[in-house]
Design a protein around this motif. Structure first.
Motif, mmCIF file in Angstrom:
data_model
loop_
_atom_site.group_PDB
_atom_site.id
_atom_site.type_symbol
_atom_site.label_atom_id
_atom_site.label_comp_id
_atom_site.label_asym_id
_atom_site.label_seq_id
_atom_site.Cartn_x
_atom_site.Cartn_y
_atom_site.Cartn_z
ATOM 1 N N GLY A 1 0.771 -1.233 0.000
ATOM 2 C CA GLY A 1 0.000 0.000 0.000
ATOM 3 C C GLY A 1 0.802 1.283 0.000
ATOM 4 O O GLY A 1 0.514 2.213 -0.759
ATOM 5 N N LEU A 2 1.825 1.363 0.855
ATOM 6 C CA LEU A 2 2.597 2.601 0.933
ATOM 7 C C LEU A 2 3.484 2.772 -0.293
ATOM 8 O O LEU A 2 3.739 3.897 -0.733
ATOM 9 C CB LEU A 2 3.435 2.631 2.211
ATOM 10 N N VAL A 3 3.942 1.675 -0.862
ATOM 11 C CA VAL A 3 4.703 1.735 -2.118
ATOM 12 C C VAL A 3 3.837 2.313 -3.235
ATOM 13 O O VAL A 3 4.261 3.196 -3.985
ATOM 14 C CB VAL A 3 5.219 0.337 -2.510
ATOM 15 N N LEU A 4 2.602 1.836 -3.339
ATOM 16 C CA LEU A 4 1.695 2.324 -4.380
ATOM 17 C C LEU A 4 1.376 3.802 -4.179
ATOM 18 O O LEU A 4 1.325 4.582 -5.141
ATOM 19 C CB LEU A 4 0.409 1.492 -4.374
ATOM 20 N N LYS A 5 1.170 4.205 -2.930
ATOM 21 C CA LYS A 5 0.885 5.605 -2.626
ATOM 22 C C LYS A 5 2.093 6.484 -2.942
ATOM 23 O O LYS A 5 1.941 7.616 -3.412
ATOM 24 C CB LYS A 5 0.513 5.733 -1.145
ATOM 25 N N ALA A 6 3.294 5.972 -2.700
ATOM 26 C CA ALA A 6 4.509 6.738 -2.981
ATOM 27 C C ALA A 6 4.655 7.019 -4.465
ATOM 28 O O ALA A 6 5.087 8.097 -4.870
ATOM 29 C CB ALA A 6 5.733 5.975 -2.472
ATOM 30 N N ILE A 7 4.300 6.046 -5.295
ATOM 31 C CA ILE A 7 4.417 6.213 -6.738
ATOM 32 C C ILE A 7 3.271 7.045 -7.284
ATOM 33 O O ILE A 7 3.459 7.879 -8.176
ATOM 34 C CB ILE A 7 4.451 4.833 -7.436
ATOM 35 N N SER A 8 2.074 6.831 -6.745
ATOM 36 C CA SER A 8 0.872 7.524 -7.223
ATOM 37 C C SER A 8 0.206 8.230 -6.039
ATOM 38 O O SER A 8 -0.735 7.692 -5.446
ATOM 39 C CB SER A 8 -0.089 6.516 -7.867
ATOM 40 N N PRO A 9 0.666 9.425 -5.657
ATOM 41 C CA PRO A 9 0.197 10.073 -4.429
ATOM 42 C C PRO A 9 -1.277 10.468 -4.445
ATOM 43 O O PRO A 9 -1.836 10.745 -3.385
ATOM 44 C CB PRO A 9 1.104 11.301 -4.306
ATOM 45 N N ASP A 10 -1.915 10.493 -5.606
ATOM 46 C CA ASP A 10 -3.344 10.802 -5.658
ATOM 47 C C ASP A 10 -4.214 9.605 -5.285
ATOM 48 O O ASP A 10 -5.424 9.754 -5.088
ATOM 49 C CB ASP A 10 -3.736 11.280 -7.061
ATOM 50 N N LEU A 11 -3.622 8.432 -5.192
ATOM 51 C CA LEU A 11 -4.359 7.226 -4.827
ATOM 52 C C LEU A 11 -4.845 7.326 -3.382
ATOM 53 O O LEU A 11 -4.100 7.745 -2.492
ATOM 54 C CB LEU A 11 -3.439 6.010 -4.990
#
Length: 222
Positions: A91-101
């Motif tokens: 989850g935090l990896v995905l948020k780091a790459i796509s901060p609008d998620l």
């Protein structure tokens, strides 16, 4: 627990090269955030067991890039709940790459929640991110806590995860399962899907350096 090797340059180059091979868009600011997260994992691994992987290339591939493979499969308006996130994978990896998620991270171990909150703050990820200290399997289920996408990377066996995760998915939403091997399409899926769910698709990919095959299963709530 093996000490994590500190080599940020090697880690960063592995992330960039691996993302390119996997066709994952990794913007410069996303790379910066992932490097910061990695540095925190390295630092905190001397205090607690965040990962058994110590080599920076292996960490980039098996933790970060493997997590990032979910991102192209998510709708841009997804509301993602990562249950039993540990150090923030995926989850935090995905948020780091796509901060609008929009992301919620749930973790039952208090020390790891402290790690997640401090690290997310330093990464500048405040908006659209909720970090909860919650006992795994005891998630509140209500209309307001149903999510379009629910995932857990390695916290549960598949049958247990389907039982827990299926309670959190909104109608029309997706329950995701990571497998460390290749499933041969629908015929390779040997589990009964939860009530109100159907097998939606399987996504196959190979990790960019070790070439190990992986599968992501998507179950959709009807």
């Amino acid at each position: 627990m093996h000490p994590v090797e500190v080599d940020e340059d090697t880690f960063g180059k592995a992330l960039e090269k691996g993302a390119d091979r996997l066709g994952i868009d990794l913007p410069d600011d996303g790379l910066t955030r992932l490097k910061l997260h990695w540095r925190k994992v390295v630092l905190w691994s001397s205090k607690m067991n965040l990962t058994a992987i110590s080599n920076p290339i292996d960490m980039a591939e098996l933790l970060y890039l493997d997590s990032a493979c979910l991102l192209p499969l998510l709708d841009r308006n997804a509301f993602l709940h990562d249950v039993g996130t540990g150090a923030g994978f995926p989850g935090l990896v995905l948020k780091a790459i796509s901060p609008d998620l929009q992301v919620r991270l749930s973790e039952s171990r208090g020390k790891k929640v402290v790690f997640l909150k401090q690290t997310a703050f330093e990464m500048g990820l405040k908006s659209g991110l909720e970090i909860r200290h919650a006992r795994i399997g005891d998630q509140e289920v209500s209309e307001r806590s149903l999510w379009t996408d629910v995932v857990s990377k390695a916290a549960f066996p598949p049958i247990t995860w389907m039982d827990i995760g299926s309670r959190l998915v909104a109608p029309g939403g997706n329950l995701w399962l990571f497998f460390n091997h290749k499933l041969e399409g629908r015929s390779g899926w040997s589990y009964h899907t939860p009530a109100e769910f159907k097998f939606h698709f399987v996504h196959h990919y190979s990790l960019p350096f070790c070439r190990k095959e992986r599968s992501l299963i998507c179950l959709r709530k009807i």
